[in-house]
Design a protein around this motif. Sequence first.
Motif, short mmCIF file in Angstrom:
data_model
loop_
_atom_site.label_atom_id
_atom_site.label_comp_id
_atom_site.label_asym_id
_atom_site.label_seq_id
_atom_site.Cartn_x
_atom_site.Cartn_y
_atom_site.Cartn_z
N UNK A 1 -2.11 28.27 25.93
CA UNK A 1 -2.86 27.07 26.08
C UNK A 1 -1.85 26.14 26.61
N UNK A 2 -2.50 25.28 26.93
CA UNK A 2 -1.77 23.98 27.77
C UNK A 2 -2.42 22.65 27.34
N UNK A 3 -1.63 21.67 27.07
CA UNK A 3 -2.15 20.36 26.69
C UNK A 3 -1.60 19.60 27.38
N UNK A 4 -2.22 18.77 28.49
CA UNK A 4 -1.70 17.77 29.23
C UNK A 4 -2.11 16.50 28.92
N UNK A 5 -1.45 15.48 29.19
CA UNK A 5 -1.75 13.98 29.12
C UNK A 5 -2.31 13.59 30.48
N UNK A 6 -3.49 13.10 30.48
CA UNK A 6 -4.02 12.63 31.98
C UNK A 6 -4.46 11.02 31.68
N UNK A 7 -3.88 10.35 32.51
CA UNK A 7 -4.25 8.90 32.70
C UNK A 7 -5.67 8.90 32.36
N UNK A 8 -6.05 7.70 31.78
CA UNK A 8 -7.54 7.39 31.56
C UNK A 8 -8.18 7.27 32.84
N UNK A 9 -7.65 6.79 33.82
CA UNK A 9 -8.25 6.60 35.11
C UNK A 9 -8.22 7.91 35.99
N UNK A 10 -7.44 8.84 35.37
CA UNK A 10 -7.73 10.19 36.17
C UNK A 10 -8.43 11.04 35.46
N UNK A 11 -9.13 10.72 34.34
CA UNK A 11 -9.88 11.72 33.63
C UNK A 11 -11.27 11.65 34.12
N UNK A 12 -11.73 12.06 35.39
CA UNK A 12 -12.98 11.86 35.89
C UNK A 12 -13.98 12.93 35.25
N UNK A 13 -13.75 14.06 34.81
CA UNK A 13 -14.63 14.76 34.03
C UNK A 13 -15.33 14.05 32.95
N UNK A 14 -14.42 13.58 32.16
CA UNK A 14 -14.73 12.85 30.66
C UNK A 14 -15.57 11.62 31.28
N UNK A 15 -15.19 11.15 32.38
CA UNK A 15 -15.83 9.92 32.81
C UNK A 15 -17.58 10.10 33.16
N UNK A 16 -17.57 11.21 33.79
CA UNK A 16 -18.61 11.72 34.33
C UNK A 16 -19.72 12.22 33.33
N UNK A 17 -19.19 12.88 32.21
CA UNK A 17 -19.88 13.30 31.25
C UNK A 17 -20.27 12.24 30.19
N UNK A 18 -19.49 11.18 30.22
CA UNK A 18 -19.93 9.92 29.27
C UNK A 18 -20.98 9.14 30.09
N UNK A 19 -21.13 9.03 31.36
CA UNK A 19 -22.00 8.46 32.19
C UNK A 19 -23.39 9.05 31.89
N UNK A 20 -23.27 10.56 31.80
CA UNK A 20 -24.40 11.40 31.66
C UNK A 20 -24.96 11.19 30.28
N UNK A 21 -24.22 11.31 29.35
CA UNK A 21 -24.40 11.40 27.83
C UNK A 21 -25.18 9.86 27.59
N UNK A 22 -24.66 8.78 28.11
CA UNK A 22 -25.46 7.60 27.67
C UNK A 22 -26.86 7.49 28.16
N UNK A 23 -27.32 8.18 29.01
CA UNK A 23 -28.55 8.11 29.78
C UNK A 23 -29.65 9.00 28.90
N UNK A 24 -29.10 9.93 28.12
CA UNK A 24 -29.87 10.54 27.28
C UNK A 24 -30.87 10.29 25.91
N UNK A 25 -32.02 10.75 25.76
CA UNK A 25 -32.65 10.07 24.96
C UNK A 25 -32.07 10.62 23.56
N UNK A 26 -31.74 11.74 23.24
CA UNK A 26 -31.38 12.54 22.05
C UNK A 26 -29.95 13.06 22.31
#
Length: 95
Positions: free
Chosen positions: A70-95
Motif C-alpha cells: 500500500x502506498x498513500x501519497x499526498x496530491x496537491x488539490x490542483x493536481x488531483x485530476x481524476x477526482x476532479x473529473x469524477x466530481x464533474x461527472x457526478x454532479x450531472x447525475x440524476x440519482x
Amino acid sequence: MGVVIRDHEGRVVTALKAKAIAFVEAIDFAWDVGISDAHFDTVRGLSTSPVGISNIVSSMCLRLQDFHFVQVLHVKRLGNKPAHILAQYAKDLDS
C-alpha cells in the motif's frame, strides 16, 4: 461528495472528517473487490490530521496493514485530476 459543516462562528469543523470517512470507504472498497496492492492519493496527508479524527486515522492505518502493498501519497488539490473529473461527472447525475 464534499461536505463542510461550520460552527456558529463560521469555522469548518467536520469537512476533514467527511473526507477521512470517504478514505475509509475507499480502503474498504479496494479490499472488498480483491485489491491487495493499492495506491491511494489523498489531498491531505495522514500526519497532519486534527485530534478530532485521530480515531478514524488510526482505524485507516490498521486497515491499510491488511494490504500486501500500500502506498498513500499526498496530491496537491490542483493536481488531483481524476477526482476532479469524477466530481464533474457526478454532479450531472440524476440519482
